[in-house]
Design a protein around this motif. Structure first.
Motif, PDB file in Angstrom:
ATOM      1  N   ARG A 169       0.823  -1.212   0.000  1.00  0.00           N
ATOM      2  CA  ARG A 169       0.000   0.000   0.000  1.00  0.00           C
ATOM      3  C   ARG A 169       0.859   1.265   0.000  1.00  0.00           C
ATOM      4  NH1 ARG A 169      -4.841  -1.753  -1.780  1.00  0.00           N
ATOM      5  NH2 ARG A 169      -5.840  -3.211  -0.329  1.00  0.00           N
ATOM      6  N   ASP A 170       2.162   1.115  -0.111  1.00  0.00           N
ATOM      7  CA  ASP A 170       3.057   2.271  -0.174  1.00  0.00           C
ATOM      8  C   ASP A 170       2.777   3.070  -1.442  1.00  0.00           C
ATOM      9  OD1 ASP A 170       5.844   3.399   0.976  1.00  0.00           O
ATOM     10  OD2 ASP A 170       5.892   3.422  -1.213  1.00  0.00           O
ATOM     11  N   ILE A 171       2.773   4.392  -1.341  1.00  0.00           N
ATOM     12  CA  ILE A 171       2.413   5.247  -2.469  1.00  0.00           C
ATOM     13  C   ILE A 171       3.377   5.084  -3.638  1.00  0.00           C
ATOM     14  CG2 ILE A 171       3.688   7.211  -1.510  1.00  0.00           C
ATOM     15  CD1 ILE A 171       0.408   7.384  -3.555  1.00  0.00           C
ATOM     16  N   ASP A 172       4.638   4.743  -3.362  1.00  0.00           N
ATOM     17  CA  ASP A 172       5.629   4.597  -4.431  1.00  0.00           C
ATOM     18  C   ASP A 172       5.848   3.142  -4.845  1.00  0.00           C
ATOM     19  OD1 ASP A 172       6.293   7.346  -4.709  1.00  0.00           O
ATOM     20  OD2 ASP A 172       7.476   7.227  -2.873  1.00  0.00           O
ATOM     21  N   PHE A 173       5.832   2.218  -3.887  1.00  0.00           N
ATOM     22  CA  PHE A 173       6.210   0.837  -4.166  1.00  0.00           C
ATOM     23  C   PHE A 173       5.037  -0.139  -4.121  1.00  0.00           C
ATOM     24  CE2 PHE A 173       9.980   2.994  -2.617  1.00  0.00           C
ATOM     25  CZ  PHE A 173      10.895   2.670  -3.603  1.00  0.00           C
ATOM     26  N   GLY A 174       3.849   0.364  -3.836  1.00  0.00           N
ATOM     27  CA  GLY A 174       2.686  -0.485  -3.733  1.00  0.00           C
ATOM     28  C   GLY A 174       1.926  -0.636  -5.038  1.00  0.00           C
ATOM     29  N   ILE A 175       0.713  -1.199  -4.944  1.00  0.00           N
ATOM     30  CA  ILE A 175      -0.089  -1.523  -6.131  1.00  0.00           C
ATOM     31  C   ILE A 175      -0.847  -0.276  -6.615  1.00  0.00           C
ATOM     32  CG2 ILE A 175      -0.246  -3.985  -5.689  1.00  0.00           C
ATOM     33  CD1 ILE A 175      -2.986  -3.471  -4.360  1.00  0.00           C
ATOM     34  N   TYR A 176      -0.107   0.743  -6.933  1.00  0.00           N
ATOM     35  CA  TYR A 176      -0.632   2.026  -7.391  1.00  0.00           C
ATOM     36  C   TYR A 176      -1.593   1.833  -8.573  1.00  0.00           C
ATOM     37  CZ  TYR A 176      -0.452   6.985  -8.634  1.00  0.00           C
ATOM     38  OH  TYR A 176      -0.779   8.286  -8.884  1.00  0.00           O
ATOM     39  N   TYR A 202      -4.013   1.770  -6.212  1.00  0.00           N
ATOM     40  CA  TYR A 202      -4.798   1.239  -5.089  1.00  0.00           C
ATOM     41  C   TYR A 202      -3.940   1.177  -3.828  1.00  0.00           C
ATOM     42  CZ  TYR A 202      -7.735  -0.016  -9.024  1.00  0.00           C
ATOM     43  OH  TYR A 202      -8.503   0.030 -10.162  1.00  0.00           O
ATOM     44  N   THR A 203      -3.346   2.310  -3.508  1.00  0.00           N
ATOM     45  CA  THR A 203      -2.436   2.395  -2.378  1.00  0.00           C
ATOM     46  C   THR A 203      -2.970   3.378  -1.349  1.00  0.00           C
ATOM     47  OG1 THR A 203      -1.171   4.213  -3.339  1.00  0.00           O
ATOM     48  CG2 THR A 203      -0.473   1.971  -3.909  1.00  0.00           C
ATOM     49  N   SER A 204      -2.244   3.493  -0.262  1.00  0.00           N
ATOM     50  CA  SER A 204      -2.464   4.618   0.638  1.00  0.00           C
ATOM     51  C   SER A 204      -1.796   5.833   0.010  1.00  0.00           C
ATOM     52  CB  SER A 204      -1.874   4.319   2.016  1.00  0.00           C
ATOM     53  OG  SER A 204      -2.275   5.299   2.944  1.00  0.00           O
ATOM     54  N   SER A 205      -1.810   6.948   0.700  1.00  0.00           N
ATOM     55  CA  SER A 205      -1.250   8.184   0.137  1.00  0.00           C
ATOM     56  C   SER A 205       0.045   8.592   0.822  1.00  0.00           C
ATOM     57  CB  SER A 205      -2.282   9.314   0.253  1.00  0.00           C
ATOM     58  OG  SER A 205      -3.455   8.982  -0.456  1.00  0.00           O
ATOM     59  N   SER A 206       0.680   7.626   1.488  1.00  0.00           N
ATOM     60  CA  SER A 206       1.915   7.924   2.208  1.00  0.00           C
ATOM     61  C   SER A 206       2.892   6.774   2.042  1.00  0.00           C
ATOM     62  CB  SER A 206       1.620   8.146   3.695  1.00  0.00           C
ATOM     63  OG  SER A 206       1.006   6.999   4.263  1.00  0.00           O
ATOM     64  N   ASN A 207       4.090   6.942   2.584  1.00  0.00           N
ATOM     65  CA  ASN A 207       5.129   5.923   2.500  1.00  0.00           C
ATOM     66  C   ASN A 207       5.053   5.009   3.725  1.00  0.00           C
ATOM     67  OD1 ASN A 207       6.777   8.452   0.960  1.00  0.00           O
ATOM     68  ND2 ASN A 207       6.886   6.426   0.026  1.00  0.00           N
ATOM     69  N   THR A 208       4.676   3.761   3.485  1.00  0.00           N
ATOM     70  CA  THR A 208       4.511   2.802   4.571  1.00  0.00           C
ATOM     71  C   THR A 208       5.774   1.993   4.851  1.00  0.00           C
ATOM     72  OG1 THR A 208       3.731   1.076   3.057  1.00  0.00           O
ATOM     73  CG2 THR A 208       2.072   2.549   3.969  1.00  0.00           C
ATOM     74  N   ILE A 209       6.782   2.123   4.010  1.00  0.00           N
ATOM     75  CA  ILE A 209       7.983   1.307   4.172  1.00  0.00           C
ATOM     76  C   ILE A 209       8.847   1.810   5.326  1.00  0.00           C
ATOM     77  CG2 ILE A 209       8.034   0.513   1.782  1.00  0.00           C
ATOM     78  CD1 ILE A 209      10.214   2.569   1.252  1.00  0.00           C
ATOM     79  N   GLY A 210       9.598   0.868   5.920  1.00  0.00           N
ATOM     80  CA  GLY A 210      10.368   1.173   7.110  1.00  0.00           C
ATOM     81  C   GLY A 210      11.444   2.222   6.913  1.00  0.00           C
ATOM     82  N   ALA A 211      12.006   2.320   5.713  1.00  0.00           N
ATOM     83  CA  ALA A 211      13.061   3.305   5.469  1.00  0.00           C
ATOM     84  C   ALA A 211      12.577   4.728   5.734  1.00  0.00           C
ATOM     85  CB  ALA A 211      13.568   3.175   4.031  1.00  0.00           C
ATOM     86  N   TYR A 212      11.265   4.940   5.626  1.00  0.00           N
ATOM     87  CA  TYR A 212      10.698   6.269   5.850  1.00  0.00           C
ATOM     88  C   TYR A 212      10.456   6.546   7.338  1.00  0.00           C
ATOM     89  CZ  TYR A 212       7.495  10.257   5.396  1.00  0.00           C
ATOM     90  OH  TYR A 212       6.897  11.493   5.487  1.00  0.00           O
ATOM     91  N   ALA A 213      10.544   5.521   8.180  1.00  0.00           N
ATOM     92  CA  ALA A 213      10.144   5.659   9.580  1.00  0.00           C
ATOM     93  C   ALA A 213      10.844   6.801  10.325  1.00  0.00           C
ATOM     94  CB  ALA A 213      10.333   4.336  10.309  1.00  0.00           C
ATOM     95  N   PRO A 214      12.164   6.888  10.311  1.00  0.00           N
ATOM     96  CA  PRO A 214      12.784   8.007  11.029  1.00  0.00           C
ATOM     97  C   PRO A 214      12.387   9.366  10.462  1.00  0.00           C
ATOM     98  CG  PRO A 214      14.403   6.293  10.527  1.00  0.00           C
ATOM     99  CD  PRO A 214      13.166   5.977   9.743  1.00  0.00           C
ATOM    100  N   ILE A 215      12.156   9.425   9.149  1.00  0.00           N
ATOM    101  CA  ILE A 215      11.755  10.685   8.520  1.00  0.00           C
ATOM    102  C   ILE A 215      10.368  11.094   8.997  1.00  0.00           C
ATOM    103  CG2 ILE A 215      11.289  11.831   6.318  1.00  0.00           C
ATOM    104  CD1 ILE A 215      13.226   9.792   5.025  1.00  0.00           C
ATOM    105  N   GLY A 216       9.409  10.182   8.856  1.00  0.00           N
ATOM    106  CA  GLY A 216       8.039  10.501   9.226  1.00  0.00           C
ATOM    107  C   GLY A 216       7.840  10.714  10.705  1.00  0.00           C
ATOM    108  N   ALA A 217       8.675  10.059  11.514  1.00  0.00           N
ATOM    109  CA  ALA A 217       8.547  10.237  12.963  1.00  0.00           C
ATOM    110  C   ALA A 217       9.088  11.587  13.412  1.00  0.00           C
ATOM    111  CB  ALA A 217       9.276   9.110  13.690  1.00  0.00           C
ATOM    112  N   GLY A 218      10.147  12.057  12.722  1.00  0.00           N
ATOM    113  CA  GLY A 218      10.678  13.370  13.087  1.00  0.00           C
ATOM    114  C   GLY A 218      12.173  13.433  13.272  1.00  0.00           C
TER     115      GLY A 218
END
Length: 430
Positions: free
Chosen positions: A231-238, A240-256
């Protein structure tokens, strides 16, 4: 130590249940993306809880929970979620729940627009299966710089009102001229923001500074994802995805804390496949409607956020290996193995057959994925109750073989195996 707990597939893998279990060893649990468009259902000795926005770590009194800047937050929903949790005996204060001042606000008109657009698309059968929580429209406006952020609620002055007026004026071009709706009222939106400014001001802070200091002090931080890799906006089944990055590499970025790196990535996947919403889902083609109905009932496969019946199918090796690669997993948790107790034989999707007759184990995208058909192998079932098992060697041999088969097929060690919804119903492999 920075650890990401992420979904391998389409979401609904049981991440909340695993975060609740593993958070016993962590000081902080942080959400880094998404909104209230998916739910984590957790059952423990304190009761059954459904969480949409608040990290699952809130169920442990000693854990501090963070809602990161990569999230989109509907204050109305959040207020209700907090009230529900408090009524269930969960303490929530600014000491154990911190909301990023950079998180984007989901406004009432985002929710309205989501419903209106999904209704318009449904007339032609082109709907995305949206949860109608306004997530896509909040993220869209975020990238067009036409939103307010939670930090704006700390400064409800004339400057913020002017920005809101510009946002409302722009939104009304869409609401009135495209959807034929009444204009959004600036006064009503301002009053709405004022109310939630009073409610949430004590919780809103610079969570990046909080997390950086905690990491420097040696605190253990867990990042909790919503939805899964597909469901990742870039790597998912676009699309039909979410609108954000669900992959772990984004975690520190999205958390802050974008300058920090993960130490551990733990992927969560079910012992079978499930999916809520529209889009390609090859695994469901591997079962008859009757077989899917039986699996759905055994797995209680209904969406935590929407109550919608989930689409189900056998474990999908092709999709799961791809998800493991996207998440950069160091280890895996396999959830709901006990749901398969009733099966005499357990089907597994091992490859996809493409329209040209090619058989592949590489996860495709676009039209190729839409038309793919499953290649199925059947493994021996164990056909007995395993919910009381707590050691891998005590599982029936067929259940052990199934776990080892999946582990080899996806290329990553399965460390955790859940055999029931309770905290203690989990096997940990050394």
């Amino acid at each position: 130590m920075l650890t990401a707990i992420t979904g391998i597939n389409w979401g609904d893998e049981g991440k909340g249940r695993m975060v609740d279990l593993l958070s016993r060893d962590y000081d902080i649990v942080a959400r880094y993306q998404g909104g209230d468009n998916a739910g984590h259902t957790v059952k423990n000795e304190r009761g059954k809880f459904v969480l949409n926005l608040i990290p699952s770590g809130i169920l442990r009194p000693e854990v501090v929970c963070v809602m990161g800047g990569g999230m989109v937050i509907d204050p109305h929903h959040l207020e209700g979620e907090i009230d529900t949790l408090r009524s269930q005996g969960i303490e929530i204060t600014p000491a154990n729940l911190k909301i990023s001042d950079r998180a984007t606000i989901t406004m009432p008109f985002h929710v309205d627009q989501d419903g209106l657009e999904e209704a318009r698309l449904s007339k032609t059968g082109a709907q995305f299966g949206s949860t109608k929580r306004g997530i896509a429209y909040t993220y869209g406006d975020k990238f067009m710089k036409k939103t307010l952020r939670m930090g704006d609620l700390l400064h409800m002055d004339e400057g913020v009102r002017k920005r809101l007026a510009t946002i409302v004026e722009s939104k009304n071009l869409t609401m009135e001229k495209i959807y034929g709706q009444k204009p959004v009222s600036l006064d009503e939106m301002w009053a709405w923001c004022q109310h939630y400014a009073e409610v949430f001001a004590p919780f809103i802070c610079n969570v990046g500074d909080f997390l950086a200091k905690a990491d420097d002090a040696g605190k253990k931080i867990m990042f909790e994802a919503q939805l899964g890799a597909l469901r990742d906006i870039d790597f998912g089944i676009y699309p039909y995805t979410s609108s954000s990055n669900t992959i772990g590499a984004y975690a520190p970025i999205g958390a802050g804390i974008p300058g920090r790196k993960l130490d551990l990535s733990v992927g969560i996947m079910k012992a079978y496949s499930s999916c809520v919403g529209e889009g390609p889902f090859t695994a469901e083609l591997a079962m008859t409607e009757e077989e899917k109905d039986v699996l759905r009932e055994h797995g209680h496969e209904y969406g935590a956020a929407t109550g919608r019946p989930r689409r189900v199918g056998p474990f999908d090796v092709v999709a799961s290996r791809y998800g493991v690669q996207c998440q950069g997993c160091d280890e895996l948790a396999l959830t709901l193995l006990d749901v398969l107790d009733y099966m005499e034989e357990v089907p597994v999707v091992t490859h996809y057959e493409l329209t040209d007759g090619t058989v592949t184990d590489v996860f495709p995208m676009g039209k190729t994925l839409d038309d793919a058909k499953p290649v199925v192998e059947k493994l021996p079932g164990w056909n007995c109750d395993i919910t009381g098992v707590r050691h891998f060697e005590d599982l029936p041999k067929a259940a052990q073989d199934y776990v080892l088969y999946i582990e080899k097929a996806v290329g990553c060690k399965i460390k955790y195996i859940s055999v029931g919804p309770e905290r203690e119903a989990c096997i940990v492999r050394d």
